[in-house]
Design a protein around this motif. Structure first.
Motif, mmCIF file in Angstrom:
data_model
loop_
_atom_site.group_PDB
_atom_site.id
_atom_site.type_symbol
_atom_site.label_atom_id
_atom_site.label_comp_id
_atom_site.label_asym_id
_atom_site.label_seq_id
_atom_site.Cartn_x
_atom_site.Cartn_y
_atom_site.Cartn_z
ATOM 1 N N ILE A 171 3.947 -8.300 3.795
ATOM 2 C CA ILE A 171 3.224 -7.341 4.641
ATOM 3 C C ILE A 171 2.947 -6.055 3.863
ATOM 4 N N ALA A 172 3.918 -5.595 3.105
ATOM 5 C CA ALA A 172 3.724 -4.384 2.297
ATOM 6 C C ALA A 172 2.662 -4.606 1.221
ATOM 7 N N ALA A 230 0.210 -6.769 1.299
ATOM 8 C CA ALA A 230 -1.097 -6.892 1.950
ATOM 9 C C ALA A 230 -1.670 -5.517 2.266
ATOM 10 N N ASN A 231 -0.837 -4.596 2.655
ATOM 11 C CA ASN A 231 -1.312 -3.231 2.908
ATOM 12 C C ASN A 231 -1.724 -2.534 1.616
ATOM 13 N N ILE A 232 -0.990 -2.758 0.542
ATOM 14 C CA ILE A 232 -1.315 -2.128 -0.734
ATOM 15 C C ILE A 232 -2.651 -2.640 -1.274
ATOM 16 N N GLU A 261 -5.032 -4.010 0.429
ATOM 17 C CA GLU A 261 -6.034 -3.931 1.492
ATOM 18 C C GLU A 261 -6.526 -5.310 1.923
ATOM 19 N N CYS A 262 -5.591 -6.215 2.138
ATOM 20 C CA CYS A 262 -5.920 -7.560 2.599
ATOM 21 C C CYS A 262 -5.891 -7.574 4.120
ATOM 22 N N SER A 263 -6.760 -8.366 4.697
ATOM 23 C CA SER A 263 -6.771 -8.492 6.154
ATOM 24 C C SER A 263 -6.104 -9.810 6.536
ATOM 25 N N PHE A 307 -4.091 -14.658 4.991
ATOM 26 C CA PHE A 307 -4.514 -13.388 4.396
ATOM 27 C C PHE A 307 -5.813 -13.577 3.631
ATOM 28 N N CYS A 367 -8.111 -11.440 0.980
ATOM 29 C CA CYS A 367 -8.143 -10.257 0.131
ATOM 30 C C CYS A 367 -9.526 -10.121 -0.487
#
Length: 94
Positions: free
Chosen positions: A28-29, A31-33, A35-37, A43, A45
């Motif tokens: 999750i971290a 994916a946020n870094i 910018e993946c949805s 996921f 990216c």
């Protein structure tokens, strides 16, 4: 000597127990870094589809927690009992 080995084995069993959930939180971290949805647990990216597949695979590792949490807890309990016997039994024998 045996007490140190027992403490190390308890630590290893706790890491074994927590590892799948820690990897899922790491996904999750990441994916946020990057910018993946996320749609469900898939996921996507932008610019690198291989990263989305990697994050999806890593995200599914939390299902191994179904096995590792129970096994790690049982092993940690057994090792804790063995450690307490090693530490306190010689005092009661004297």
């Amino acid at each position: 000597m045996w007490i140190k080995i027992n403490v190390i084995l308890i630590g290893v069993s706790l890491i074994y127990m927590i590892a799948p959930l820690a990897i899922a939180i790491l996904v999750i971290a990441l994916a946020n870094i990057f910018e993946c949805s996320a749609t469900g647990m898939d996921f996507q990216c932008p610019g690198s589809p291989w990263l989305g597949q990697l994050l999806t695979t890593m995200g599914m590792l939390h299902w191994f927690g179904v096995f590792t949490i129970e096994n790690g807890a049982i092993i940690a309990i057994i090792l804790t009992v063995a450690l307490s016997v090693q530490m306190f039994l010689p005092r009661f024998i004297r």
